[in-house]
Enzyme design. Structure first.
Site, PDB file in Angstrom:
ATOM      1  N   HIS A  59       0.801  -1.231   0.000  1.00 30.53           N
ATOM      2  CA  HIS A  59       0.000   0.000   0.000  1.00 30.53           C
ATOM      3  C   HIS A  59       0.826   1.270   0.000  1.00 30.53           C
ATOM      4  O   HIS A  59       0.252   2.365   0.036  1.00 30.53           O
ATOM      5  CB  HIS A  59      -0.950   0.029   1.196  1.00 30.53           C
ATOM      6  CG  HIS A  59      -2.072  -0.947   1.081  1.00 30.53           C
ATOM      7  ND1 HIS A  59      -3.249  -0.640   0.421  1.00 30.53           N
ATOM      8  CD2 HIS A  59      -2.198  -2.215   1.512  1.00 30.53           C
ATOM      9  CE1 HIS A  59      -4.049  -1.691   0.477  1.00 30.53           C
ATOM     10  NE2 HIS A  59      -3.444  -2.665   1.118  1.00 30.53           N
ATOM     11  N   THR A  91      -8.564   6.468  -2.829  1.00 33.90           N
ATOM     12  CA  THR A  91      -9.902   5.970  -3.148  1.00 33.90           C
ATOM     13  C   THR A  91     -10.922   7.093  -3.073  1.00 33.90           C
ATOM     14  O   THR A  91     -11.980   7.002  -3.678  1.00 33.90           O
ATOM     15  CB  THR A  91     -10.342   4.837  -2.205  1.00 33.90           C
ATOM     16  OG1 THR A  91     -10.209   5.287  -0.851  1.00 33.90           O
ATOM     17  CG2 THR A  91      -9.519   3.588  -2.432  1.00 33.90           C
ATOM     18  N   LYS A 131     -14.499   8.215  -5.142  1.00 32.42           N
ATOM     19  CA  LYS A 131     -15.791   8.583  -4.540  1.00 32.42           C
ATOM     20  C   LYS A 131     -16.266   9.920  -5.086  1.00 32.42           C
ATOM     21  O   LYS A 131     -17.442  10.092  -5.419  1.00 32.42           O
ATOM     22  CB  LYS A 131     -15.666   8.674  -3.013  1.00 32.42           C
ATOM     23  CG  LYS A 131     -15.216   7.403  -2.316  1.00 32.42           C
ATOM     24  CD  LYS A 131     -14.833   7.694  -0.846  1.00 32.42           C
ATOM     25  CE  LYS A 131     -14.059   6.539  -0.234  1.00 32.42           C
ATOM     26  NZ  LYS A 131     -13.459   6.919   1.072  1.00 32.42           N
TER      27      LYS A 131
HETATM   28  C1  LIG Z   1     -12.161   7.163   1.330  1.00 30.03           C
HETATM   29  C2  LIG Z   1     -11.712   7.679   2.637  1.00 30.03           C
HETATM   30  C3  LIG Z   1     -10.351   7.909   2.872  1.00 30.03           C
HETATM   31  C4  LIG Z   1      -9.282   7.731   1.801  1.00 30.03           C
HETATM   32  O1  LIG Z   1      -9.074   9.001   1.236  1.00 30.03           O
HETATM   33  P1  LIG Z   1      -7.862   9.284   0.227  1.00 30.03           P
HETATM   34  O2  LIG Z   1      -8.145  10.681  -0.279  1.00 30.03           O
HETATM   35  O3  LIG Z   1      -7.960   8.274  -0.860  1.00 30.03           O
HETATM   36  O4  LIG Z   1      -6.622   9.219   1.029  1.00 30.03           O
HETATM   37  C5  LIG Z   1      -9.949   8.376   4.112  1.00 30.03           C
HETATM   38  N1  LIG Z   1     -10.857   8.609   5.097  1.00 30.03           N
HETATM   39  C6  LIG Z   1     -12.176   8.422   4.901  1.00 30.03           C
HETATM   40  C7  LIG Z   1     -13.121   8.710   6.013  1.00 30.03           C
HETATM   41  C8  LIG Z   1     -12.659   7.948   3.677  1.00 30.03           C
HETATM   42  O5  LIG Z   1     -13.976   7.759   3.498  1.00 30.03           O
END
Ligand SMILES: *Cc1c(COP(=O)(O)O)cnc(C)c1O
Length: 663
Positions: free
Chosen positions: A201, A505, A509
């Site tokens: 990761h 991720t 979203k």
């Molecule tokens: C999806 C998510 C992350 C990951 O965010 P990145 O911008 O990909 O680092 C971190 N915290 C929460 C609460 C999330 O829903």
């Protein structure tokens, strides 16, 4: 996974079912006893009990349900010393009970102290040991009555190591097979390596786990023997069949025997032992093969794979934005996209349709209003839903460059102050929201949070500009907060130094929710941009292959940072945002001379192209039809980023299993 009982007055979870019938012993410390026949056994030390809890995970629109098994550490009933207790020595009598409680009290205990590090290692081993004993017990239980062979184990069981945290599963599975089940080394190694696969990761060197050999010998003496043997056999294999790699052995082997601080390199143990190693976005997997694990590729050319991350469309669109979901289903005349996200591509043909655009805009507006309500409630700040909602929410980290964002905001504020009221009217009003948590001992990350709050306090109360700019720090960022923020976003920032974010991720979203991305060519941004089209992505910054050269140049003082960058830094130093001393933070962005620490993350280098990209955002937002079209095309191009696709690839390409039919 660990059952977190979260300390005092924790809310109780109605979904977890305690399994008093599923308990396994887990040992710590002790020593290795050798029998006359030469077989070895780990004995003594302290033994805790792992108690199982099951949480049902129901599938979407199917009765197929699996259970997620959590473990809680308990002291055994006979470990309570009633004589000591009756003698008034209450603490001593309950010692093992309190050590068992410590194991599950905190998910990521601070690792600044030796006791913090030991607690983390105990947690890791506790979860590995309980899970593997359970897996072996269930494998045998199913096979009882019939004849079975250990060689079938890898076709029934897959253990996917999620980062290096569960690496101890490797020596623990070897120990259980050899010492408890009586297998020979070669047979145990074959079963173990065909069962275990590893997902990497991060490529950040400071995030690769290295455990002290001294601590490991104390806590897990038998596992250290096994790790030494794995390392010895690996080195022998190189020396006998790959003499060309002899000089690489010091980097490739598992034990780093540096006399100052001998450590076990967990990532190396994973690569040597697992039958599959994967990264989480194409760029990241390419970097693993070309850099971090390059030396291993010629030995095992087929071991290295990519599995680009995904997100679940049920939570991240259907549930968190019912308004947008209903419009999508209405225009597609089906809600099939909820389980087959590629179907979103059919929205492309409506991206210019005025009626569709109007419905899209009203759903986004409803989500922006809900978000504005939330911000008012938790911060007391009132924000204008007609302004551009620009969001960066993620863990606070220097490589994620929240500093680039806030310096850009500071520069924007300074320019707005210098404008005439007439000029200000031609700008695009923005609300910049930044949120995220920082690890307990990460001082610079805490300073970044402070800076965002201080900038907000000045900008938001400045009557000259606050129609055109607001800066809000969103507290307590978590998944529930994300479910409100993401549907209401229009622009989101994924601006890490190229090569440093393995995937990301939240970029997926946001894109799924029709939010445009300003970002670097890093992690999954690369693939998102490919899918939604380069004209719908605000790209800036150095590329991953340029970064090492640029760092050297920056260190040598061979390029001067942009004057706009210098101006923003200087503005902070005038005390415009209060009297807090930001010098230690700002020095991290300066060249190597004086107090400078080299600007390792290249904020100074990328600042001008970042500001240019932000200017393109402001222009694009003024053209409402164009913006709506780009927003629709973001959602329409997000099909690839469904976790359904990711999981199907793991199943087919690593675990060799087929899906259960959905009745
Ligand atoms: C999806 C998510 C992350 C990951 O965010 P990145 O911008 O990909 O680092 C971190 N915290 C929460 C609460 C999330 O829903």
């Amino acid at each position: 996974m660990m059952r977190n009982y979260g300390g005092f007055m924790q809310k109780f979870s109605p979904w977890e079912v305690v399994r008093h019938d599923v308990v396994f012993p887990v040992r710590f410390f002790g020593h290795v006893a050798v029998s006359p026949s030469g077989s070895r056994k780990w004995i003594g030390g302290e033994v805790m009990q792992a108690l199982a809890y099951d949480v049902p995970i129901p599938g979407y629109k199917t009765k197929n349900t699996i259970s997620l098994r959590l473990w809680e550490a308990k002291a055994g009933a006979k470990d309570f010393n009633l004589f000591q207790f009756n003698d008034g020595q209450y603490e001593a009598a309950a010692q093992l009970h309190s050590r068992a409680q410590q194991i599950c009290a905190v998910l990521y205990p601070g690792d600044a102290t030796e006791s913090g590090k030991l607690l983390r290692l105990k947690q890791q081993f506790f979860l590995c040991s309980a899970s593997l004993q359970d897996i072996i017990f269930r494998f045998k239980e199913r096979k009882d009555g019939g004849s079975w062979q250990w060689s079938e184990f890898p076709s029934k069981v897959a253990v996917q190591l999620n980062d290096t945290h569960p690496t101890l599963a490797i020596p623990e599975l070897m120990r259980l097979l050899i010492d408890d089940e009586g297998l020979g080394w070669d047979e145990a190694w074959d079963v173990t390596s065909r069962t275990i696969a590893y997902t990497n990761h991060t490529v950040l060197p400071e995030a690769l786990e290295k455990w002290s050999q001294v601590v490991m010998w104390k806590l897990l003496p038998r596992h250290m023997e096994i790790i030494e043997e794995i390392d010895k056999r690996f080195i022998t294999m190189i020396r006998s069949s790959r003499t060309d790699l002899e000089s690489k052995i010091p980097n490739m082997c598992i034990l780093d025997n540096n006399p100052q601080k001998p450590v076990v390199r967990m990532a190396n143990l994973c690569v040597v032992s697992a039958h599959s190693v994967n990264g989480v976005a194409q760029l990241h997997s390419d970097i693993l093969k070309a850099e971090l694990f390059a030396d291993y590729v010629s030995i095992w050319p087929t071991k290295f794979q990519n599995k680009t991350n995904g997100i679940t469309p049920r939570r991240w669109l259907r549930f968190c934005s019912p308004e947008l979901s209903n419009i999508i289903s209405k225009w597609l005349k089906t809600d099939e996209w909820v389980t087959n996200l590629d179907k979103l591509a059919n929205l492309r043909k409506f991206s210019d349709n005025e009626e569709f655009q109007a419905e899209w805009a009203s759903a986004k507006m409803a989500n922006k209003q809900r978000l504005a309500q939330y911000i008012l409630q938790v911060t007391g700040e009132s924000i204008d839903p007609n302004s551009l909602f620009d969001i960066q929410v993620k863990r606070i980290h220097e490589y994620k460059r929240q500093l680039l964002n806030i310096l850009g905001a500071i520069y924007r504020y300074k320019k707005l102050k210098e404008m005439s009221p007439e000029e200000r009217k031609n700008t695009t009003p923005r609300t910049i929201m930044i949120g995220g948590k920082a690890f307990a001992t990460y001082t610079n990350a805490k300073r970044i949070v402070k800076l965002v709050n201080d900038v907000g306090a000045v900008v938001n109360t400045d009557p000259e500009v606050n129609e055109y700019l607001k800066v809000v720090f969103v507290p307590n960022y978590n998944v529930s907060v994300a479910e409100v923020l993401i549907p209401g976003s229009e622009l989101s920032q994924h601006i890490s130094t190229a090569g440093m974010e393995a995937s990301g991720t939240s970029n997926m979203k946001f894109a799924l929710n029709g939010c445009l991305i300003i970002g670097t060519l890093d992690g999954a941004n690369v693939e998102i941009r490919e899918e939604i089209g380069e004209e719908n992505f605000f790209l800036f910054g150095a590329t991953a292959d340029e970064v090492p050269k640029l760092r050297k140049k920056r260190e040598a003082g061979l390029f001067k940072p942009d004057p706009r960058f210098e101006e923003a830094m200087k503005f902070i130093r005038t005390g415009a945002f209060g009297s807090y001393d930001y010098n230690p933070l700002l020095e991290s962005l300066e060249g190597n001379s004086g107090y400078g620490r080299g600007d390792y993350f290249l904020v100074g280098h990328d600042f001008p192209s970042y500001m240019d990209a932000q200017a393109r955002v402001d222009e694009a937002y003024k053209d409402r039809k164009r913006w709506l079209k780009m927003s629709i095309l973001s959602t329409a191009g997000s099909g690839k980023f469904s976790s359904d696709r990711t999981i199907a690839q793991y199943a087919k390409e690593i675990w060799n299993i087929e899906a259960c039919p959905v009745p």
